[in-house]
Write a protein that holds these residues in place. Structure first.
Motif, PDB file in Angstrom:
ATOM      1  N   VAL A 237      -5.653  -2.556  -1.314  1.00 25.56           N
ATOM      2  CA  VAL A 237      -4.487  -2.355  -0.458  1.00 25.56           C
ATOM      3  C   VAL A 237      -3.297  -1.868  -1.274  1.00 25.56           C
ATOM      4  CG1 VAL A 237      -3.831  -4.793  -0.679  1.00 25.56           C
ATOM      5  CG2 VAL A 237      -3.005  -3.462   1.262  1.00 25.56           C
ATOM      6  N   TYR A 238      -3.154  -2.360  -2.504  1.00 29.11           N
ATOM      7  CA  TYR A 238      -2.038  -1.920  -3.342  1.00 29.11           C
ATOM      8  C   TYR A 238      -2.234  -0.461  -3.741  1.00 29.11           C
ATOM      9  CZ  TYR A 238       1.811  -2.531  -6.645  1.00 29.11           C
ATOM     10  OH  TYR A 238       3.006  -2.433  -7.303  1.00 29.11           O
ATOM     11  N   THR A 239      -3.453  -0.096  -4.100  1.00 32.04           N
ATOM     12  CA  THR A 239      -3.722   1.300  -4.449  1.00 32.04           C
ATOM     13  C   THR A 239      -3.460   2.216  -3.256  1.00 32.04           C
ATOM     14  OG1 THR A 239      -5.409   0.553  -6.021  1.00 32.04           O
ATOM     15  CG2 THR A 239      -5.478   2.859  -5.363  1.00 32.04           C
ATOM     16  N   GLN A 240      -3.842   1.780  -2.063  1.00 33.46           N
ATOM     17  CA  GLN A 240      -3.602   2.605  -0.874  1.00 33.46           C
ATOM     18  C   GLN A 240      -2.107   2.748  -0.586  1.00 33.46           C
ATOM     19  OE1 GLN A 240      -5.909   0.407   1.995  1.00 33.46           O
ATOM     20  NE2 GLN A 240      -7.743   1.669   1.699  1.00 33.46           N
ATOM     21  N   VAL A 241      -1.362   1.650  -0.746  1.00 35.52           N
ATOM     22  CA  VAL A 241       0.084   1.712  -0.491  1.00 35.52           C
ATOM     23  C   VAL A 241       0.753   2.687  -1.439  1.00 35.52           C
ATOM     24  CG1 VAL A 241       2.218   0.382  -0.674  1.00 35.52           C
ATOM     25  CG2 VAL A 241       0.268  -0.572   0.549  1.00 35.52           C
ATOM     26  N   VAL A 242       0.407   2.609  -2.714  1.00 35.45           N
ATOM     27  CA  VAL A 242       1.020   3.503  -3.703  1.00 35.45           C
ATOM     28  C   VAL A 242       0.650   4.949  -3.414  1.00 35.45           C
ATOM     29  CG1 VAL A 242       1.061   4.097  -6.144  1.00 35.45           C
ATOM     30  CG2 VAL A 242       1.109   1.701  -5.456  1.00 35.45           C
ATOM     31  N   THR A 243      -0.610   5.206  -3.072  1.00 38.75           N
ATOM     32  CA  THR A 243      -1.039   6.576  -2.801  1.00 38.75           C
ATOM     33  C   THR A 243      -0.354   7.135  -1.550  1.00 38.75           C
ATOM     34  OG1 THR A 243      -3.193   6.058  -3.784  1.00 38.75           O
ATOM     35  CG2 THR A 243      -3.049   8.036  -2.429  1.00 38.75           C
ATOM     36  N   LEU A 244      -0.302   6.340  -0.483  1.00 36.59           N
ATOM     37  CA  LEU A 244       0.376   6.805   0.738  1.00 36.59           C
ATOM     38  C   LEU A 244       1.855   7.044   0.500  1.00 36.59           C
ATOM     39  CD1 LEU A 244      -1.299   4.557   3.475  1.00 36.59           C
ATOM     40  CD2 LEU A 244      -1.558   7.031   3.172  1.00 36.59           C
ATOM     41  N   ALA A 245       2.496   6.155  -0.241  1.00 39.03           N
ATOM     42  CA  ALA A 245       3.927   6.326  -0.497  1.00 39.03           C
ATOM     43  C   ALA A 245       4.196   7.601  -1.274  1.00 39.03           C
ATOM     44  CB  ALA A 245       4.459   5.107  -1.261  1.00 39.03           C
ATOM     45  N   THR A 246       3.359   7.874  -2.281  1.00 43.10           N
ATOM     46  CA  THR A 246       3.591   9.059  -3.114  1.00 43.10           C
ATOM     47  C   THR A 246       3.332  10.339  -2.330  1.00 43.10           C
ATOM     48  OG1 THR A 246       2.915   7.775  -5.050  1.00 43.10           O
ATOM     49  CG2 THR A 246       2.993  10.168  -5.283  1.00 43.10           C
ATOM     50  N   TYR A 247       2.218  10.401  -1.632  1.00 44.97           N
ATOM     51  CA  TYR A 247       1.897  11.621  -0.902  1.00 44.97           C
ATOM     52  C   TYR A 247       2.826  11.819   0.293  1.00 44.97           C
ATOM     53  CZ  TYR A 247      -2.321  12.648  -3.571  1.00 44.97           C
ATOM     54  OH  TYR A 247      -3.196  12.990  -4.570  1.00 44.97           O
ATOM     55  N   SER A 248       3.245  10.748   0.934  1.00 42.67           N
ATOM     56  CA  SER A 248       4.201  10.886   2.045  1.00 42.67           C
ATOM     57  C   SER A 248       5.544  11.377   1.529  1.00 42.67           C
ATOM     58  CB  SER A 248       4.375   9.538   2.753  1.00 42.67           C
ATOM     59  OG  SER A 248       3.151   9.087   3.287  1.00 42.67           O
ATOM     60  N   TYR A 249       5.925  10.879   0.373  1.00 39.75           N
ATOM     61  CA  TYR A 249       7.209  11.287  -0.216  1.00 39.75           C
ATOM     62  C   TYR A 249       7.258  12.791  -0.413  1.00 39.75           C
ATOM     63  CZ  TYR A 249      11.051  11.414  -3.584  1.00 39.75           C
ATOM     64  OH  TYR A 249      12.236  11.689  -4.237  1.00 39.75           O
ATOM     65  N   PHE A 250       6.201  13.354  -1.011  1.00 46.80           N
ATOM     66  CA  PHE A 250       6.212  14.794  -1.270  1.00 46.80           C
ATOM     67  C   PHE A 250       5.773  15.590  -0.045  1.00 46.80           C
ATOM     68  CE2 PHE A 250       6.029  13.112  -5.597  1.00 46.80           C
ATOM     69  CZ  PHE A 250       7.035  13.870  -6.194  1.00 46.80           C
TER      70      PHE A 250
END
Length: 669
Positions: A237-250
């Motif tokens: 879940v932590y890996t998914q949160v970080v990945t979604l946050a980064t890709y959503s940001y850009f």
């Protein structure tokens, strides 16, 4: 393998790290260029649509959407979430690197403590090193795709020299019973080899055996922890949160970071740069951060910065064999002081890279498994005690009886092999070297066997006598054969196991008569009843001495651990879980033995079985009748019943007990 660049930045200077930016292998540009190309392709497509495809009113709507995306994009806590995640991954990466097992320490100990230049000793050390490396290969095959491809089956391990065909059958049999990994199995075999070497006298003492096994357990801990790291990853879940946050940001940045029409007067849009330079740098920083975590999350993969497990295995196997076999028999003359003349001559005579040969004087082969160039122990003054004189006399007699043997025993730091059985004992040259470290020679001719210990050469301690006493004790259990298989577990401690002791009430401990206790010493006898949930608890039964060479002890009262006369902190060797009763004998001074008090419940009863039964029966009758005693006020009269005063029954019990003690057969009159 991890990209090494420390040699390129050995000194600080102007823009010292800038030269590293042009490296490709392992660089952030190699990791990011596909993502970067896709991202800016999408960015320029949206920019072209905004500039050339939309009408003026449509551009105004797009500009409002772009400003909204830019506003909400800055709400994401991308720096905090991504930074904390990367710190966890880097910490895991470093901890896994520190857990990579290295065989150097355990092989050095094996080379030092598993002695013998014969074929048997050589095979023991080589098999030991092979088992250690087999465990590494199995561990890396579970977590590294590179090793998995190399060792796809047990046959590949056989082809590479890690496993034999018979060992393969054992693994296949265990695979049929359990699906868990078998990394521990070669390490168990390695410990059994150490135990075999100790039993054969190739391991000089218990300390060496313990040191080697301790390092083996450390290696098992390391490979076990690597399996845990491979299984227990950072929570998904932590890996998914970080990945979604980064890709959503850009993803929002593709619209939000567009350069809008400067004529509209929007804040921060006074200049149209066309190329988003700052967005490019931001993408490199944040996405590079995420790629670092992605690369280090599993450091045993195929990335440039992953650990080269193949290189580790090849290096470990080669170095292990060099330590325990190739270089085991060669060593420099450590007592020869170097001199400039010798160094110059040696440099002239031979190149520094020439391998050692049998003719090279600085290197010595250890043909007798001992070092011939060891400095003798300084002489000590003082007379030998009567104990040592008795030992000398005993060993001299044994030597005369076995002078035809050709295999001299070796005494190594607390162990004398075959001193009382199948070989001769040491004559004076060998015993003088027993504690001085010199090599052992065959004994002289029988006519010259005079066992003498010069008082100014050697001093032998009491432990030298105790170590040869392991077969001097025996036990007798009713209905079984005599047991004399005591095992030495300490300098003064001996242990044997009584299997299936549930129905045993008494045990006899005795001296076999092979040799009496040395003057001033005796044996304290201890008993331990198995407790499956904790190590043994030892109870003092009593003692045996030269004056009392045997004793019978009652153990039925000790089968339930009630804390009576427990020896807190006392143990024989290492405390282990046991499911059998154990008898331990500790050789101690008589002055110490006389001060010990055994439990009264361990003393064998002197009464015959009839007396015991009679007393027990009368006591049971009295206890049963007294349990129904009532006061006169509680009695309800009943004409059909008769009542007996309790005092009458008590008086009868006392009279019967007294008569039984005076004459057990009084009832026959």
């Amino acid at each position: 393998m991890t990209v090494t660049y420390t040699t390129k930045v050995t000194n600080t200077g102007f823009c010292g790290f800038s030269r590293l930016l042009l490296r490709w292998r392992g660089s952030v540009f190699k990791l990011l260029w596909p993502d970067l190309c896709v991202y800016f392709t999408l960015y320029f497509i949206v920019s072209a649509i905004y500039r050339f495809a939309l009408h003026e009113n449509e551009k105004r709507v797009f500009e409002k959407i772009a400003m909204s995306c830019e506003y909400f994009r800055n709400v994401f806590p991308i720096s905090f979430v991504l930074g904390f995640y990367v710190s966890i991954v880097v910490q895991r990466w470093w901890e896994q690197y520190m857990l990579i097992p290295w065989p150097d320490t355990v092989c050095i100990l094996a080379s030092a403590y598993i002695e013998g230049l014969d074929e048997r000793g050589r095979q023991l050390r080589r098999s030991f090193a092979r088992y250690i490396n087999l465990s590494f290969a199995l561990a890396f095959a579970n977590i590294s795709p590179r090793v998995t491809r190399r060792f796809a089956s047990y046959q590949h391990l056989i082809d590479e020299g890690y496993m034999t065909s018979s060992e393969r059958k054992v693994f296949e049999m265990l695979d049929g019973h359990s699906q868990h990994h078998k990394i521990w199995l070669p390490l168990v075999w390695a410990t059994l080899l150490v135990r075999t070497a100790r039993r054969e006298g190739r391991c000089p003492d218990d300390h060496g055996q313990k040191a080697v096994i301790y390092e083996i357990t450390n290696l098992r801990y390391n490979v076990g922890k690597l399996q845990e790291y491979h299984t227990m990853s950072v929570p998904l879940v932590y890996t998914q949160v970080v990945t979604l946050a980064t890709y959503s940001y850009f993803g929002f940045a593709i619209v939000g970071r567009q350069f809008l029409d400067p004529k509209q007067g929007y804040d921060s849009h006074e200049v149209d740069f066309y190329v988003p330079i700052f967005t490019f740098l931001q993408f490199v920083f944040y996405m590079g951060w995420l790629k670092v975590a992605e690369s280090l999350l599993n450091p045993f993969g195929d990335d440039d910065d992953d650990f080269d497990t193949i290189d580790f295995l090849d290096r470990h196997l080669e170095v292990s064999y060099m330590m325990v076999d190739v270089m085991h028999k060669f060593y420099p003359d450590t007592l020869q002081q170097p001199s400039a003349q010798n160094n110059n001559n040696s440099n002239k005579d031979s190149p520094p890279t020439s391998p050692p040969t049998s003719d090279s004087p600085p290197l010595h082969t250890d043909n007798n498994n001992t070092r011939a160039d060891v400095m003798p122990k300084p002489a000590k003054s003082g007379r030998l005690s009567p104990l040592m004189k008795n030992l000398a006399l005993m060993c001299s007699e044994r030597s005369l009886g076995h002078h035809n043997t050709t295999d001299p025993p070796r005494l190594n730091n607390g162990e004398a092999r075959h001193c009382l059985s199948d070989t001769h004992l040491l004559a004076s040259p060998a015993l003088r070297r027993m504690y001085s470290g010199g090599e052992l020679h065959p004994p002289p001719a029988p006519s010259s066997l005079q066992f003498q210990i010069p008082e100014d050469v050697c001093e032998v301690s009491v432990e030298a006598v105790i170590i040869i006493m392991a077969n001097l004790f025996g036990i007798i259990v009713s209905g079984r054969l005599v047991q004399t298989n005591f095992e030495q577990v300490g300098e003064r401690q001996f242990l044997t196991v009584i299997p299936e002791a549930d129905n045993i009430n008494h045990v006899v401990v005795f001296l076999t008569g092979t040799q009496p206790f040395p003057d001033g010493l005796g044996g304290s006898v201890y008993f331990s009843w198995p407790e499956p949930t904790k190590p043994p608890t030892w109870h003092l039964l009593g003692n045996i001495t030269n004056e009392k060479p045997s004793a019978i002890f009652k153990i039925s009262g000790l089968k339930q651990s009630n804390g009576t006369n427990m020896q807190s902190g006392f143990n024989f060797g290492e405390q282990k879980m046991s499911h059998n009763a154990q008898i331990g004998i500790s050789v101690e001074p008589l002055s110490q033995i006389q001060g010990q008090v055994s439990s009264p419940s361990t003393e064998a009863s002197t009464l015959n079985s009839y007396m015991e039964f009679s007393q027990a029966m009368c006591e049971s009758l009295y206890n049963f009748a007294s349990s129904f005693a009532q006061s006169p006020s509680q009695i309800t009269p009943n004409p059909s019943e008769q009542y007996l005063p309790l005092s009458t029954l008590s008086k009868w019990y006392e009279n019967f007990s007294r008569k039984l003690q005076l004459n057990p057969n009084f009832w026959r009159k």
